[in-house]
Motif scaffolding. Structure first.
Motif, PDB file in Angstrom:
ATOM      1  N   PRO A   1      56.196  21.114   7.996  1.00 23.33           N
ATOM      2  CA  PRO A   1      57.514  21.373   8.468  1.00 23.33           C
ATOM      3  C   PRO A   1      58.051  20.140   8.708  1.00 23.33           C
ATOM      4  O   PRO A   1      57.329  18.835   8.947  1.00 23.33           O
TER       5      PRO A   1
ATOM      6  N   TYR B   1      48.314  17.690  14.361  1.00 19.82           N
ATOM      7  CA  TYR B   1      48.180  19.133  14.966  1.00 19.82           C
ATOM      8  C   TYR B   1      48.491  20.215  13.838  1.00 19.82           C
ATOM      9  O   TYR B   1      48.393  21.498  14.241  1.00 19.82           O
ATOM     10  N   SER B   2      48.208  19.873  12.740  1.00 23.92           N
ATOM     11  CA  SER B   2      48.304  20.902  11.560  1.00 23.92           C
ATOM     12  C   SER B   2      46.950  21.656  11.345  1.00 23.92           C
ATOM     13  O   SER B   2      46.091  20.897  11.493  1.00 23.92           O
ATOM     14  N   ASP B   3      46.906  22.933  11.152  1.00 25.40           N
ATOM     15  CA  ASP B   3      45.838  23.689  10.925  1.00 25.40           C
ATOM     16  C   ASP B   3      45.376  23.471   9.386  1.00 25.40           C
ATOM     17  O   ASP B   3      46.189  23.022   8.650  1.00 25.40           O
ATOM     18  N   GLU B   4      44.108  23.738   9.431  1.00 22.41           N
ATOM     19  CA  GLU B   4      43.350  23.287   8.086  1.00 22.41           C
ATOM     20  C   GLU B   4      43.995  24.068   6.803  1.00 22.41           C
ATOM     21  O   GLU B   4      44.192  23.476   5.692  1.00 22.41           O
ATOM     22  N   THR B   5      44.303  25.448   7.133  1.00 24.45           N
ATOM     23  CA  THR B   5      44.954  26.196   5.800  1.00 24.45           C
ATOM     24  C   THR B   5      46.355  25.391   5.514  1.00 24.45           C
ATOM     25  O   THR B   5      46.570  25.275   4.389  1.00 24.45           O
ATOM     26  N   THR B   6      47.286  25.206   6.508  1.00 28.62           N
ATOM     27  CA  THR B   6      48.517  24.465   6.202  1.00 28.62           C
ATOM     28  C   THR B   6      48.320  23.250   5.496  1.00 28.62           C
ATOM     29  O   THR B   6      48.693  22.987   4.567  1.00 28.62           O
TER      30      THR B   6
ATOM     31  N   GLY C   1      57.043  17.846  11.597  1.00 32.86           N
ATOM     32  CA  GLY C   1      55.796  18.171  12.086  1.00 32.86           C
ATOM     33  C   GLY C   1      54.692  17.006  12.489  1.00 32.86           C
ATOM     34  O   GLY C   1      55.172  15.988  12.180  1.00 32.86           O
TER      35      GLY C   1
END
Lengths: 259, 204
Positions: free
Chosen positions: B181, B188-193, B184
């Protein structure tokens, strides 16, 4: 002694619901803490550091803060995302079925590490082969086992005689298998074929991964499905809602393609 | 909150507090504050609020085409001849239409599902406006279906269900890009994103 103000936990996310303007009320099952309901502050905002980490069927390592009524999730890091499972509609619906059962059988503030491990092992099995229902059947059986509701499979629950290698009867209400000589007045009584009894005994001495190697015909699969889901539903004491969507997908059985 | 009168408050005021307390996110204290605020409003403003509530309940209907909430069917978007009828964007709820319209970058039509498939909550395909969607997909001028359900597990499941059950082979089916985003942070992003953001990388 006062409980610690903060703690860490490893948990699998079972589900969530919106709370307030941008928060999430997250239900999870933690290895060392059992079922937890906690608040993810601002987790619905796209720029939140929690977004993406709290999706159902994800194993997450978290830092939590004790709140007045509910704990607050302060940090979250994905340990196992089950990404391949989440690209398959049938696998998702099976995963949500597992979530509903763990939510129903899990207790808040009572740790049951084998239940946590059981769910993760079953999700791995579903991810490896989403078409097979064997992971669900093995899960249902082991769920009863780790919840202290293991049905009797070796002796008649009424006369305590060792069961002969024959067809028998089964009732969750009396705690398992009955020989043909015993006739308790029980509305839950149902026939149990010898083949089904053998599969249940195999589940008893196998891990989820080992049980999933078993190949059975459709008739036996239907008997086990009816017996185990009825038994699980009996102990849950309410309808398993995700079952109807699972049944619907099974009936439709169309080839699936991910966008 | 119980249906009993609040001690020390007039019955009509108790009733207003109880009705406000039914609203999502409004607790007993907030309901009391709102009720006292409404009492202090000038008459015309309070009556305008009451009239707006009455009017919305009397006049709002579902658009026969897109299923969005509207005063008259078809809704202004479906009735607008300048909209591109070759592209249809499927969204979860009416607020998503407002979010998409704020971008001013989409000029096609919409279809509102009014929810997503949520097996644990007992919400299946029959509880959504999916039948109406599949009927619309037969329109020959339609060439692309954009499935803009939220990138959540249930949103993705709904998108897969739509993909699985639509029968037009010549229809292009897309979904919105997944990724980071604006504002963003990679950390802090998750692995899928992050994986999907990487897969969708573009030329600088």
């Amino acid at each position: 002694m006062a409980p610690p103000k903060t703690y860490r936990c490893e948990a699998i996310i079972l589900g969530y619901s919106p709370l307030g303007e941008a928060d999430l009320l997250v239900t999870m099952y933690a290895r060392e803490q059992g079922k937890i309901r906690a608040v993810g502050k601002g987790a619905r905002r796209s720029t939140s550091k929690l977004v993406g980490h709290l999706e159902p069927l994800t194993v997450v390592r978290m830092s939590m803060v004790n709140g007045r009524s509910m704990d607050i999730i302060s940090q979250a890091e994905v340990v196992e995302s089950f990404a391949a499972l989440k690209e398959d509609l049938t696998a998702i619906s099976k995963g949500l079925y597992l979530s509903e059962l763990v939510d129903g059988f899990g207790s808040e503030d009572i740790a049951n590490p084998p239940l946590f491990q059981l769910m993760i092992q079953t999700l791995r099995a579903v991810q490896a082969d989403s078409a097979s229902d064997m992971p669900l059947r093995a899960f249902e059986f082991h769920l009863l086992q780790v919840s202290g509701l293991m049905p009797e499979l070796y002796h008649c629950v009424e006369c305590r005689q060792e069961l002969e290698p024959n067809a028998h009867r089964f009732s969750p209400n009396v705690g398992g298998t009955l020989c043909l000589e015993c006739n308790p007045d029980d509305a839950h009584l149902r026939p149990l074929s010898l083949r089904a009894l053998k599969v249940l005994r195999l589940f008893d001495r196998s891990s989820i991964a080992e049980a999933c190697k078993l190949s059975i015909d459709d008739g036996l699969a239907d008997e086990l499905k009816s017996l185990l889901s009825t038994t699980v539903g009996y102990w849950l004491g309410k309808e398993i809602r995700s079952n109807s969507f699972l049944e619907r997908l099974h009936k439709e059985s169309l080839p699936e393609v991910y966008i | 909150m119980s249906s009993e009168n609040i001690p020390g408050a007039a019955p009509s005021l108790s009733r207003l507090v109880q009705e406000l307390n039914r609203l999502p996110g409004i607790g007993p204290k907030s309901a009391q504050r709102l009720a006292y605020y409404i009492i202090r409003l000038p008459d015309d403003e309070a009556y305008a609020l009451a009239d707006a509530v009455t009017s919305v309940k009397q006049n709002i209907v579902f658009c026969a085409d897109c299923q969005n909430l509207t005063d008259a069917s078809p809704c202004p978007i479906c009735a607008d001849p300048r909209r591109d009828r070759s592209i249809l964007c499927v969204v979860e709820d009416p607020l998503d239409v407002l979010a998409m319209e704020r971008t001013r970058s989409y000029r096609g039509l919409y279809h509102v599902l009014h929810g997503v498939i949520s097996p644990i909550n007992g919400i299946g395909p029959d509880q959504l406006r999916l039948k109406e969607l599949f009927n619309r997909l037969a329109e020959p001028e339609l060439t692309e279906l954009v499935v803009a359900t939220n990138p959540t597990l249930e949103g993705e499941a709904t998108a897969m269900y739509i993909r699985r059950h639509q029968s037009r082979e010549d229809l292009r089916i897309t979904h919105l890009a997944r990724g980071l985003p604006v504002g963003g942070s990679l950390e802090y992003s998750d692995e899928t994103t992050l994986t999907r953001a990487f897969q969708g990388r573009q030329e600088l």
